[in-house]
Write a protein that holds these residues in place. Sequence first.
Motif, PDB file in Angstrom:
ATOM      1  N   ILE A 135      81.715  28.465  35.076  1.00 31.98           N
ATOM      2  CA  ILE A 135      83.116  28.246  35.409  1.00 31.98           C
ATOM      3  C   ILE A 135      83.663  27.076  34.594  1.00 31.98           C
ATOM      4  N   LEU A 136      84.673  27.354  33.783  1.00 33.71           N
ATOM      5  CA  LEU A 136      85.289  26.330  32.951  1.00 33.71           C
ATOM      6  C   LEU A 136      86.460  25.661  33.660  1.00 33.71           C
ATOM      7  N   SER A 137      87.138  26.452  34.498  1.00 37.06           N
ATOM      8  CA  SER A 137      88.310  25.928  35.191  1.00 37.06           C
ATOM      9  C   SER A 137      88.637  26.852  36.356  1.00 37.06           C
ATOM     10  N   SER A 138      89.268  26.284  37.371  1.00 35.95           N
ATOM     11  CA  SER A 138      89.749  27.107  38.487  1.00 35.95           C
ATOM     12  C   SER A 138      90.950  26.415  39.113  1.00 35.95           C
ATOM     13  N   ASN A 139      91.886  27.217  39.577  1.00 34.51           N
ATOM     14  CA  ASN A 139      93.087  26.679  40.211  1.00 34.51           C
ATOM     15  C   ASN A 139      93.505  27.560  41.375  1.00 34.51           C
TER      16      ASN A 139
END
Length: 202
Positions: free
Chosen positions: A39-43
Amino acid sequence: LTSIILSEQIINIFNNPSRNKLYLLSNTSVYILDNNLTILSSNVIVNLINDITYEPINDDIYTFGDNIYRIDNNNNIIDTMITITGYKDSIFNIIDGYMYISTTDNIIRFDIDSLTIVTNKIINTGGNMYLSQYDGNIYITDEYKLTIIDSENLNIKYSRQFESPIGKLIFNPNNNNIFGIIPGLKMIRVLVSLFVEVERTN
């Protein structure tokens, strides 16, 4: 075999091979993963909609909640602060470089460079959108209704009600027709001349 376990159910996924990244939607969040499923990013996105639109000019990804969100090459999920009410569908028009968004009653022309709405026009219909690669018209199916929109001025060129819900439309480049299936073994053939035939198939 590589796998990943998330704390919520995934409802949509988009693979962008040019970035070597996966984009996952849950009911509440957007996840960006690399090819190793890291996972590189999550929002979290308020009222996230199960839809992803790819924009090939800047190689960006768009998704929608209460607002329009752009995902750039640096894994940033950017809130454009543009509110969309009654979202139905969106497509990117490579011919003119605009994104088109269908809502319950409107069609919106969205500028991907300035991240602003250029045109917001009431057409009293909304639904799944399909772009004709031949004439540039936008075809909107609103359950029982087919509407053809001129992408230059967003005027309605043609509209017709059917007795059954219209299925997915498919562009046939061999003869520049658009086909759709409706229940009852009927096929709609939409010609670019705006003439509509209803054919019964066996």
